[in-house]
Design an enzyme around this catalytic site. Structure first.
Site, PDB file in Angstrom:
ATOM      1  N   THR A  97      79.293  25.384 -22.290  1.00 31.02           N
ATOM      2  CA  THR A  97      79.127  24.840 -23.888  1.00 31.02           C
ATOM      3  C   THR A  97      79.618  25.583 -24.492  1.00 31.02           C
ATOM      4  OG1 THR A  97      76.898  24.406 -24.357  1.00 31.02           O
ATOM      5  CG2 THR A  97      78.466  22.704 -23.022  1.00 31.02           C
TER       6      THR A  97
ATOM      7  N   LYS B 237      79.773  20.665 -26.009  1.00 27.30           N
ATOM      8  CA  LYS B 237      78.955  21.330 -27.488  1.00 27.30           C
ATOM      9  C   LYS B 237      79.336  19.724 -28.519  1.00 27.30           C
ATOM     10  CE  LYS B 237      76.518  25.118 -27.985  1.00 27.30           C
ATOM     11  NZ  LYS B 237      75.605  25.420 -26.903  1.00 27.30           N
TER      12      LYS B 237
END
Length: 324
Positions: free
Chosen positions: A83, A23
């Site tokens: 994520t 992420k």
């Protein structure tokens, strides 16, 4: 024997491939983090610490591990940490972190990731710090910095990156990079650019004196990566001080090129911080084009440079300092 060879080949293939996910652009803000105190002072800078009343980062998380291969090759997500969960994990840990530096926060969160998810073999964490300025407000002795109201700044940003790897039951701090990015400096005179190759492709005139406009990112690594965490403030290198070194050297040195300028900055950084292993640069030449030099004294008129622009990349270590 054949099966064993196939397994070895598969493992080697996996080792060679690029395989990670994560992420990025996770914006996290913390008020009243622990202050950074006790850093050494240097002649080029007035920086001696920060209150961390407002501590903000844009974070990037990267997970690595063999267990993630099925998610790519078989659409099997049984080992995938979403994520979005990574984002929430980072935000939560901002309230748990008791340190005072961007690098320390990244190390703290990275270790927590590896402690929580045993199948993750390595994690790389990086962040750019959001700069904020205290705003002046009236006080008893005139205007003074507010401890409540801040401005989102366009100034330089501190940068940090750490890489943690699992080795059986141990978590090893393998790599670290710190930095300061987005430095933009203009020196109005006492810069030159002469003596370069002159051939049929040369149209740029030599300049014995020019205004010089550069953008600059500076990065550094420590001999001992743990020094980047700020737990021993006297061995921590603040981005603010490195920024100040750059501007002081720019002021002092009559350089004949950007290459010479960044080398002189690097020497000063290594001189001030013997605990560093290396310092590196990416510089961009954004020097304005002179359009009038017929004014009185040093006055000139300039315009923006056209694209393309020149750049320089360079790294150095203490061997460069020893050669001086």
């Amino acid at each position: 024997m054949s099966d064993s060879n196939e397994t070895d080949t598969d493992t080697q293939s996996t080792d060679r491939r690029t395989m990670n996910y994560g992420k990025e652009k996770v914006a996290v803000y913390r008020t009243y983090a622990n202050p950074l105190e006790g850093v050494r002072t240097i002649p080029e800078s007035s920086f001696d610490g920060r209150d961390n009343i407002l501590f903000g980062l844009e974070v990037r998380v990267q997970f690595e591990g063999e267990d993630f291969l099925p998610s790519f090759s078989e659409a099997d997500n049984s080992k995938v940490v979403a994520t979005d969960s990574m984002k929430n994990f980072v935000l939560h840990q901002a309230g748990e972190y008791e340190g005072a530096t961007a690098e320390g926060f990244l190390h703290f969160v990275g270790k927590e990731f590896l402690d929580t998810y045993s199948h993750v073999e390595a994690v790389k964490m990086s962040a750019t710090e959001y700069p904020f300025d205290e705003r002046p407000v009236p006080g008893e002795d005139g205007f003074e910095p507010s401890d409540l109201v801040f401005r989102v700044s366009d100034d330089e940003s501190a940068f940090g990156e750490i890489y943690l790897e699992r080795d059986d039951d141990l978590i090893e701090f393998k790599e670290q990079t710190s930095g300061v990015t987005g430095i933009e400096l203009i020196k109005v005179k006492d810069n030159s650019f002469t003596g370069y190759v002159q051939d049929e492709y040369t149209t740029l005139p030599e300049r014995e004196d020019r205004a010089l406009y550069i953008s600059l990112d500076i990065f550094w690594t420590y001999d001992e990566p743990e020094d980047a965490l700020g737990e021993e403030p006297q061995r921590y290198v603040p981005a603010e001080q490195v920024r100040d070194i750059a501007q002081v050297v720019f002021h002092e040195v009559d350089s004949n090129s950007i290459q010479d300028l960044i080398y002189q900055i690097g020497l000063r950084v290594l001189e001030r911080y013997p605990e560093l292993e290396s310092v590196s640069f990416e510089a961009n030449n954004r020097t304005w084009i002179e359009v009038r030099d017929d004014l009185e004294g040093d006055a000139r008129v300039f315009r923006e440079p056209p694209r393309p622009t020149g750049y320089q990349q360079f790294s150095m270590d203490h061997s460069d300092l020893e050669e001086q």
